[in-house]
Design a protein around this motif. Structure first.
Motif, PDB file in Angstrom:
ATOM      1  N   PRO A  48       0.848  -1.197   0.000  1.00  0.00           N
ATOM      2  CA  PRO A  48       0.000   0.000   0.000  1.00  0.00           C
ATOM      3  C   PRO A  48       0.879   1.242   0.000  1.00  0.00           C
ATOM      4  O   PRO A  48       2.097   1.172   0.194  1.00  0.00           O
ATOM      5  CB  PRO A  48      -0.798  -0.140   1.296  1.00  0.00           C
ATOM      6  N   SER A  49       0.262   2.396  -0.202  1.00  0.00           N
ATOM      7  CA  SER A  49       1.026   3.635  -0.350  1.00  0.00           C
ATOM      8  C   SER A  49       1.909   3.944   0.865  1.00  0.00           C
ATOM      9  O   SER A  49       3.060   4.371   0.705  1.00  0.00           O
ATOM     10  CB  SER A  49       0.076   4.803  -0.612  1.00  0.00           C
ATOM     11  N   GLN A  50       1.403   3.726   2.081  1.00  0.00           N
ATOM     12  CA  GLN A  50       2.194   4.042   3.278  1.00  0.00           C
ATOM     13  C   GLN A  50       3.454   3.191   3.356  1.00  0.00           C
ATOM     14  O   GLN A  50       4.524   3.678   3.730  1.00  0.00           O
ATOM     15  CB  GLN A  50       1.342   3.840   4.536  1.00  0.00           C
ATOM     16  N   GLU A  51       3.335   1.913   2.983  1.00  0.00           N
ATOM     17  CA  GLU A  51       4.497   1.033   2.991  1.00  0.00           C
ATOM     18  C   GLU A  51       5.485   1.435   1.895  1.00  0.00           C
ATOM     19  O   GLU A  51       6.714   1.389   2.101  1.00  0.00           O
ATOM     20  CB  GLU A  51       4.057  -0.414   2.798  1.00  0.00           C
ATOM     21  N   LEU A  52       4.969   1.856   0.747  1.00  0.00           N
ATOM     22  CA  LEU A  52       5.841   2.312  -0.330  1.00  0.00           C
ATOM     23  C   LEU A  52       6.615   3.560   0.087  1.00  0.00           C
ATOM     24  O   LEU A  52       7.800   3.704  -0.239  1.00  0.00           O
ATOM     25  CB  LEU A  52       5.017   2.604  -1.595  1.00  0.00           C
ATOM     26  N   ILE A  53       5.943   4.446   0.808  1.00  0.00           N
ATOM     27  CA  ILE A  53       6.617   5.651   1.301  1.00  0.00           C
ATOM     28  C   ILE A  53       7.739   5.279   2.255  1.00  0.00           C
ATOM     29  O   ILE A  53       8.854   5.804   2.175  1.00  0.00           O
ATOM     30  CB  ILE A  53       5.605   6.585   1.998  1.00  0.00           C
ATOM     31  N   ARG A  54       7.452   4.350   3.155  1.00  0.00           N
ATOM     32  CA  ARG A  54       8.471   3.908   4.111  1.00  0.00           C
ATOM     33  C   ARG A  54       9.670   3.302   3.393  1.00  0.00           C
ATOM     34  O   ARG A  54      10.823   3.623   3.711  1.00  0.00           O
ATOM     35  CB  ARG A  54       7.872   2.893   5.085  1.00  0.00           C
ATOM     36  N   LEU A  55       9.402   2.433   2.439  1.00  0.00           N
ATOM     37  CA  LEU A  55      10.484   1.780   1.703  1.00  0.00           C
ATOM     38  C   LEU A  55      11.273   2.793   0.871  1.00  0.00           C
ATOM     39  O   LEU A  55      12.500   2.701   0.749  1.00  0.00           O
ATOM     40  CB  LEU A  55       9.907   0.704   0.786  1.00  0.00           C
ATOM     41  N   ALA A  56      10.547   3.770   0.307  1.00  0.00           N
ATOM     42  CA  ALA A  56      11.211   4.787  -0.513  1.00  0.00           C
ATOM     43  C   ALA A  56      12.122   5.664   0.347  1.00  0.00           C
ATOM     44  O   ALA A  56      13.261   5.967  -0.040  1.00  0.00           O
ATOM     45  CB  ALA A  56      10.159   5.658  -1.220  1.00  0.00           C
ATOM     46  N   LEU A  57      11.629   6.066   1.498  1.00  0.00           N
ATOM     47  CA  LEU A  57      12.442   6.887   2.405  1.00  0.00           C
ATOM     48  C   LEU A  57      13.677   6.107   2.878  1.00  0.00           C
ATOM     49  O   LEU A  57      14.765   6.651   3.027  1.00  0.00           O
ATOM     50  CB  LEU A  57      11.609   7.354   3.594  1.00  0.00           C
ATOM     51  N   LYS A  58      13.473   4.826   3.100  1.00  0.00           N
ATOM     52  CA  LYS A  58      14.584   3.970   3.537  1.00  0.00           C
ATOM     53  C   LYS A  58      15.641   3.894   2.445  1.00  0.00           C
ATOM     54  O   LYS A  58      16.856   3.886   2.723  1.00  0.00           O
ATOM     55  CB  LYS A  58      14.075   2.574   3.879  1.00  0.00           C
ATOM     56  N   ALA A  59      15.184   3.873   1.178  1.00  0.00           N
ATOM     57  CA  ALA A  59      16.114   3.801   0.052  1.00  0.00           C
ATOM     58  C   ALA A  59      16.895   5.112  -0.102  1.00  0.00           C
ATOM     59  O   ALA A  59      18.075   5.099  -0.449  1.00  0.00           O
ATOM     60  CB  ALA A  59      15.364   3.501  -1.242  1.00  0.00           C
ATOM     61  N   MET A  60      16.215   6.228   0.198  1.00  0.00           N
ATOM     62  CA  MET A  60      16.872   7.535   0.040  1.00  0.00           C
ATOM     63  C   MET A  60      17.708   7.898   1.255  1.00  0.00           C
ATOM     64  O   MET A  60      18.713   8.597   1.149  1.00  0.00           O
ATOM     65  CB  MET A  60      15.814   8.621  -0.202  1.00  0.00           C
ATOM     66  N   ILE A  61      17.279   7.419   2.431  1.00  0.00           N
ATOM     67  CA  ILE A  61      17.987   7.754   3.672  1.00  0.00           C
ATOM     68  C   ILE A  61      18.323   6.451   4.379  1.00  0.00           C
ATOM     69  O   ILE A  61      17.603   6.023   5.302  1.00  0.00           O
ATOM     70  CB  ILE A  61      17.137   8.661   4.596  1.00  0.00           C
ATOM     71  N   PRO A  62      19.353   5.772   3.943  1.00  0.00           N
ATOM     72  CA  PRO A  62      19.726   4.476   4.559  1.00  0.00           C
ATOM     73  C   PRO A  62      19.951   4.617   6.061  1.00  0.00           C
ATOM     74  O   PRO A  62      20.477   5.630   6.533  1.00  0.00           O
ATOM     75  CB  PRO A  62      21.015   4.092   3.836  1.00  0.00           C
ATOM     76  N   ALA A  63      19.564   3.589   6.809  1.00  0.00           N
ATOM     77  CA  ALA A  63      19.747   3.631   8.266  1.00  0.00           C
ATOM     78  C   ALA A  63      21.211   3.552   8.628  1.00  0.00           C
ATOM     79  O   ALA A  63      21.983   2.908   7.931  1.00  0.00           O
ATOM     80  CB  ALA A  63      18.979   2.469   8.877  1.00  0.00           C
TER      81      ALA A  63
END
Length: 206
Positions: free
Chosen positions: A191-206
């Protein structure tokens, strides 16, 4: 007549995709059903094309499958249906679903496509019922085909919502598109919220 384009995708901005063929960039209009299966920018692709010439423009249309191009060519022969509406119809429904709707005279399903009113839907059924050949001759019932098409629409809506959210957060459209593409690779049905989380994770690695 240009019937086929094979090259590298250099730009994707629906409804246009630009394909580089040995240094020449072909600007091609394509339905969303083709965009869903296109590879990323920089990858090789092959599109089955239709070249249209009018008094006001020369336009090149591209499709992932020959059956889609065949249906497009059939649609533009219907009274009142031009290339723009034909692209809209193919963007809203897969070719097999359209063929089954026509075969079963399902006006209600056709009018769900943006831009298609009741009169246009009825005209499509009358003029296409004997012209769709083998498109949609599989044994799946219309309900199953519509369900598959509906799932694709939900996935597309989730991606669009997630991309819009990233842009609202201040990311550039190109960054948002790239990040969502990376998220989809991880979980295409998220869903969109999970995609946002994954996208942010891709742009801002932990």
């Amino acid at each position: 007549m240009i019937g086929r384009i094979a090259g590298v995708i250099v730009e994707k901005q629906p409804p246009y995709v630009v394909v580089d063929v040995q240094g020449v960039g072909y600007e091609i209009q394509a339905p969303m059903t083709t965009f869903y299966v296109l590879p990323e920018v920089g990858a090789q692709t092959v599109l089955h094309t239709h070249f249209a010439i009018s008094d006001t423009a020369h336009q090149l249309f591209g499709f992932a499958h020959k059956s889609d191009r065949s249906l497009f060519r059939t649609l533009i022969k219907v009274s009142g249906v031009g290339p723009k509406m034909a692209l809209g119809i193919l963007s809203g429904m897969e070719a097999k679903v359209i063929a089954r709707c026509v075969a079963e005279e399902n006006v209600g399903a056709l009018v769900k496509v943006p831009g298609v009113g009741k009169k246009t839907a009825e005209r499509l059924i009358i003029e296409l019922r004997d012209k769709l050949g083998g498109i949609g001759t599989d044994t799946l019932p219309l309900a199953a085909l519509e369900q598959a098409s509906g799932s694709a629409k939900l996935a597309r809506a989730a991606r669009d919502d997630a991309e819009s959210a990233l842009i609202a957060l201040g990311y550039k459209p190109t960054e948002a598109t790239k990040a969502i593409a990376a998220a989809v690779k991880v979980n295409a049905d998220a869903p969109s919220q999970e995609l946002i989380r994954l996208a942010l994770k891709a742009m801002i690695p932990a």
